[in-house]
Design a protein around this motif. Structure first.
Motif, mmCIF file in Angstrom:
data_model
loop_
_atom_site.group_PDB
_atom_site.id
_atom_site.type_symbol
_atom_site.label_atom_id
_atom_site.label_comp_id
_atom_site.label_asym_id
_atom_site.label_seq_id
_atom_site.Cartn_x
_atom_site.Cartn_y
_atom_site.Cartn_z
ATOM 1 N N ARG A 29 0.655 -1.319 -0.136
ATOM 2 C CA ARG A 29 -0.511 0.192 0.108
ATOM 3 C C ARG A 29 0.974 1.531 -0.012
ATOM 4 O O ARG A 29 0.287 2.445 -0.689
ATOM 5 C CB ARG A 29 -1.225 -0.074 1.256
ATOM 6 N N ALA A 30 1.946 1.095 1.064
ATOM 7 C CA ALA A 30 2.792 2.486 0.756
ATOM 8 C C ALA A 30 3.915 2.696 -0.563
ATOM 9 O O ALA A 30 4.041 3.501 -0.592
ATOM 10 C CB ALA A 30 3.690 2.341 2.215
ATOM 11 N N GLU A 31 4.184 1.451 -1.330
ATOM 12 C CA GLU A 31 4.511 1.791 -2.383
ATOM 13 C C GLU A 31 3.668 2.310 -3.647
ATOM 14 O O GLU A 31 3.977 3.160 -4.314
ATOM 15 C CB GLU A 31 5.428 0.105 -2.910
ATOM 16 N N ASP A 32 2.369 1.461 -3.279
ATOM 17 C CA ASP A 32 1.338 2.371 -4.533
ATOM 18 C C ASP A 32 1.304 3.947 -4.248
ATOM 19 O O ASP A 32 0.760 4.375 -5.211
ATOM 20 C CB ASP A 32 -0.371 1.655 -4.721
ATOM 21 N N ASP A 33 1.194 3.956 -2.899
ATOM 22 C CA ASP A 33 1.529 5.615 -2.684
ATOM 23 C C ASP A 33 2.783 6.492 -3.118
ATOM 24 O O ASP A 33 1.690 7.307 -3.735
ATOM 25 C CB ASP A 33 0.911 6.211 -0.981
ATOM 26 N N TYR A 34 3.898 5.905 -2.698
ATOM 27 C CA TYR A 34 4.871 6.647 -3.440
ATOM 28 C C TYR A 34 4.746 6.275 -4.501
ATOM 29 O O TYR A 34 4.985 7.974 -5.506
ATOM 30 C CB TYR A 34 6.052 5.359 -3.088
ATOM 31 N N ALA A 35 3.989 5.421 -5.488
ATOM 32 C CA ALA A 35 4.094 5.842 -7.069
ATOM 33 C C ALA A 35 3.124 6.886 -7.750
ATOM 34 O O ALA A 35 3.506 7.281 -8.833
ATOM 35 C CB ALA A 35 3.846 4.300 -7.529
ATOM 36 N N GLU A 36 2.237 6.744 -6.877
ATOM 37 C CA GLU A 36 1.531 8.083 -7.375
ATOM 38 C C GLU A 36 2.048 9.453 -6.610
ATOM 39 O O GLU A 36 1.570 10.827 -7.161
ATOM 40 C CB GLU A 36 0.157 8.277 -6.923
ATOM 41 N N HIS A 37 2.736 9.760 -5.533
ATOM 42 C CA HIS A 37 3.549 10.439 -4.996
ATOM 43 C C HIS A 37 4.835 11.127 -4.336
ATOM 44 O O HIS A 37 4.922 12.171 -4.334
ATOM 45 C CB HIS A 37 2.221 11.084 -4.071
ATOM 46 N N GLY A 38 5.506 9.893 -5.104
ATOM 47 C CA GLY A 38 6.724 10.274 -4.550
ATOM 48 C C GLY A 38 7.064 10.343 -3.575
ATOM 49 O O GLY A 38 6.478 10.042 -2.139
ATOM 50 N N VAL A 39 7.913 11.114 -3.357
ATOM 51 C CA VAL A 39 8.999 11.322 -1.520
ATOM 52 C C VAL A 39 7.980 12.643 -0.920
ATOM 53 O O VAL A 39 8.125 12.158 0.149
ATOM 54 C CB VAL A 39 9.956 12.514 -2.000
ATOM 55 N N ASP A 40 6.774 12.857 -1.764
ATOM 56 C CA ASP A 40 5.248 13.412 -0.244
ATOM 57 C C ASP A 40 4.836 11.861 -0.663
ATOM 58 O O ASP A 40 3.732 13.417 0.089
ATOM 59 C CB ASP A 40 5.194 14.570 -1.787
ATOM 60 N N SER A 41 4.437 11.144 -0.459
ATOM 61 C CA SER A 41 3.904 10.685 0.209
ATOM 62 C C SER A 41 3.894 10.697 2.027
ATOM 63 O O SER A 41 4.901 10.240 2.519
ATOM 64 C CB SER A 41 4.051 9.283 0.006
ATOM 65 N N GLY A 42 2.954 10.534 2.264
ATOM 66 C CA GLY A 42 3.008 10.410 3.942
ATOM 67 C C GLY A 42 3.085 9.110 4.690
ATOM 68 O O GLY A 42 2.543 8.862 5.618
ATOM 69 N N ARG A 43 3.203 8.156 3.534
ATOM 70 C CA ARG A 43 3.141 6.836 4.581
ATOM 71 C C ARG A 43 5.102 6.020 4.688
ATOM 72 O O ARG A 43 4.853 4.890 4.788
ATOM 73 C CB ARG A 43 2.342 5.637 3.229
ATOM 74 N N PHE A 44 5.853 7.289 4.839
ATOM 75 C CA PHE A 44 6.832 6.214 5.077
ATOM 76 C C PHE A 44 7.369 7.513 6.083
ATOM 77 O O PHE A 44 8.903 8.073 6.582
ATOM 78 C CB PHE A 44 7.997 6.934 3.857
#
Length: 301
Positions: free
Chosen positions: A242-257
């Protein structure tokens, strides 16, 4: 109905069979290793930097305890490549000398002292290993597929002990492992499940061989306990996916890390790129684990 046939943990379920038989787009399996799964559990921010960010932020230089562990593992691997008559404890000690990695130590004197210490540990360990008991696998890569993940890892040693197989993992840290460490280790359980499925032979016994003390920590799993460990790994894989999918969309701006701030920050290879980790406390020296044990963490090997 067949009776008495062992079913390896992680066998494909009925749902996967139906999907394959009647079409539909199969879901991409999450590709992982035990070390990757545990990296996510330990710190999502480090996971992102290590596995997702491109270019990968440069990690710190190798630490001395890693150099010690690598040299010992290489020697114990190469010892089995010798002819049986040449597999002596002294030969193992010599392999440590020739494979020594002089990185991360305070100075040449400390490196030499630890090389001699490692040679002594390997010599003592091999004194109790029969040179004719050829393992089924040395640094054997095993794999396991479930409906959630495609997992691959490498076992230090896979022993053939009669009708069953045993997973052996070498440990070189100052912490002496306990039977509870063997019981709770996710990597060891996954290796056992993968070996059982690949070789179609029951594999439930896992062992941690501690070179510094000569201690052996053991645990006997069951099919049910291995299945629970697989379910645990799948749960981690789902979170990471789930986190990787979010990263694919938002990059380093993803809040899942988020950063998991704690003592491990002082040892983190990516500390230089993590302000939150730097704020926890001063970085440990490259040889600190040889003098003061690092925090105990889940084993990834």
């Amino acid at each position: 109905m067949q009776q008495g046939r062992a079913t390896a943990p992680g066998s494909a379920g009925q749902g996967a069979f139906v999907q394959e038989s009647f079409g539909g787009t199969p879901r991409r399996l999450f590709r992982a290793s035990p070390s990757r799964l545990l990296a996510w559990v330990d710190c999502p921010r480090r996971y992102r930097m290590q596995y997702l960010d491109r270019p990968t932020p440069p990690p710190r230089a190798q630490r001395a305890h890693t150099s010690v562990g690598t040299a010992v593992h290489n020697a114990l691997r190469d010892w089995w490549d010798l002819a049986p008559a040449q597999r002596t404890p002294d030969a193992g000690a010599e392999l440590v000398r020739t494979s020594w990695i002089d990185a991360g130590f305070r100075d040449a004197e400390q490196s030499l002292a630890w090389r001699e210490r490692a040679q002594g540990q390997v010599r003592s360990y091999l004194a109790d290993v029969h040179p004719g008991d050829q393992p089924l696998g040395i640094e054997r890569t095993v794999s396991l597929k479930t409906e959630e993940m495609a997992l691959q890892g490498r076992i230090d040693r896979l022993d053939d002990r009669g009708s069953e197989l045993t997973v052996v993992d070498y440990k070189t840290s100052r912490w002496e492992p306990t039977d509870d460490d063997a019981r709770t280790s996710l990597p060891l359980a996954l290796y056992a499940a993968a070996a059982w499925k690949m070789f179609r032979r029951r594999c439930v016994r896992v062992e941690l061989h501690h070179l510094p003390s000569g201690a052996v920590a053991t645990h006997e799993h069951t099919g049910e306990s291995l299945a629970r460990k697989i379910a645990e790994a799948e749960s981690i894989a789902r979170d990471a996916r789930r986190a990787e999918d979010d990263y694919a969309e938002h990059g380093v701006d993803s809040g899942r890390f988020p950063t998991s701030v704690g003592p491990l920050c002082q040892w983190c290879d990516f500390r230089a790129h993590c302000p939150a980790g730097q704020a926890f406390g001063p970085e440990k020296s490259g040889w600190a684990a040889l003098e003061d044990p690092a925090p105990r963490v889940r084993s990834s090997t």
